[in-house]
Design a protein around this motif. Structure first.
Motif, PDB file in Angstrom:
ATOM      1  N   ASP A   6       0.869  -1.173   0.000  1.00  0.00           N
ATOM      2  CA  ASP A   6       0.000   0.000   0.000  1.00  0.00           C
ATOM      3  C   ASP A   6       0.908   1.227   0.000  1.00  0.00           C
ATOM      4  O   ASP A   6       1.587   1.504   0.986  1.00  0.00           O
ATOM      5  N   GLN A  12      -0.832   7.917  -4.094  1.00  0.00           N
ATOM      6  CA  GLN A  12      -1.313   6.815  -3.267  1.00  0.00           C
ATOM      7  C   GLN A  12      -2.023   5.772  -4.110  1.00  0.00           C
ATOM      8  O   GLN A  12      -2.891   6.087  -4.925  1.00  0.00           O
ATOM      9  N   GLU A  14      -2.553   1.081  -4.367  1.00  0.00           N
ATOM     10  CA  GLU A  14      -2.142  -0.273  -4.023  1.00  0.00           C
ATOM     11  C   GLU A  14      -1.323  -0.816  -5.179  1.00  0.00           C
ATOM     12  O   GLU A  14      -1.553  -0.446  -6.334  1.00  0.00           O
ATOM     13  N   HIS A  59      -7.680   3.299  -2.261  1.00  0.00           N
ATOM     14  CA  HIS A  59      -7.253   4.556  -2.890  1.00  0.00           C
ATOM     15  C   HIS A  59      -7.903   4.773  -4.259  1.00  0.00           C
ATOM     16  O   HIS A  59      -7.668   5.804  -4.888  1.00  0.00           O
TER      17      HIS A  59
END
Length: 230
Positions: A6, A12, A14, A59
């Motif tokens: 993450d 941001q 994954e 995200h």
């Protein structure tokens, strides 16, 4: 080998490190990353399903990487990714692709139907070093041509044989022609290529300011995104 992470700093998202069939090029002299691939498609499908279970969609952005290009992922894995994108409400996807697939990017855009940031490993715009030394297999006229296909590139910094002049030009082109970029600081591996510690120190002194740019990511270590291993 860590397969899921993450990323909570810039951009941001994954990220998952999946398994795919062997890299279609597979001739880069500095790379032993391709040893992570596997010719057993069903094994890859089953393996990837387990990794993809970690994705939450928190995200709304997902990056998928493998030891080659996204086009070498199994078709069933691509469908699994599509299912996750739909079920988790993911709005943006990061993929990696070799230059050789530049005319097929639209296939992925049509399959996933969300914005895709395609990252292409250019390593350097110095033609001799890229083609004759690194054997990258990416032949083009310059950054203008690359930017017609890819909105993000990956550069390599710190291999013996590189020069400050090469790196200055590479960073100049990155900032001028591309929306996003990743600078990978070379880490020694099982290939004969060595790190140039003096060059890396010079880069750190002169280009650390790039970390303040939201669209530029520097990997001082190849596991800085939280995936991979020794």
């Amino acid at each position: 080998m860590i397969r899921y992470s993450d990323i909570i700093n810039k951009n941001q998202r994954e990220i998952v490190l999946l398994k795919a069939s062997p890299c279609v090029w597979g001739k880069c002299t500095f790379c032993d990353y391709i040893e992570d691939n596997n010719s057993d498609t069903q094994f890859n499908v089953n393996f990837n399903k387990e990794i993809l279970k970690n994705v939450t969609g928190k995200h709304k952005v997902l990056e998928v990487i493998n030891s080659g290009s996204c086009f070498e992922l199994p078709k069933e894995t691509l469908q699994d990714i599509k299912n996750i994108i739909d079920s988790k409400g993911i709005k943006k996807l990061f993929f990696e692709s070799h230059w050789i697939y530049r005319n097929r990017l639209e296939e992925m855009k049509q399959l996933f139907n969300i914005p895709i940031m395609f990252k292409c490993g250019i390593e350097t715009f110095d033609n001799h070093f890229r083609c004759e030394v690194l054997k990258k297999g990416a032949v083009f006229s310059g950054p203008e041509e690359v930017s017609k296909y890819f909105n993000s590139i990956c550069l390599m910094v710190g291999i013996k044989g590189q020069t400050k002049s090469m790196i200055k030009t590479d960073i100049e082109y990155l900032l001028k022609y591309f929306k996003h970029g990743c600078v990978n600081i070379y880490m020694e591996n099982s290939t004969p290529f060595k790190r140039d510690e003096e060059l890396i120190s010079w880069f750190r002194d002169n280009y650390s300011f790039l970390e303040e740019n939201d669209n530029i990511e520097i990997l001082w270590n190849n596991t800085d995104f939280g995936v991979g291993g020794n």
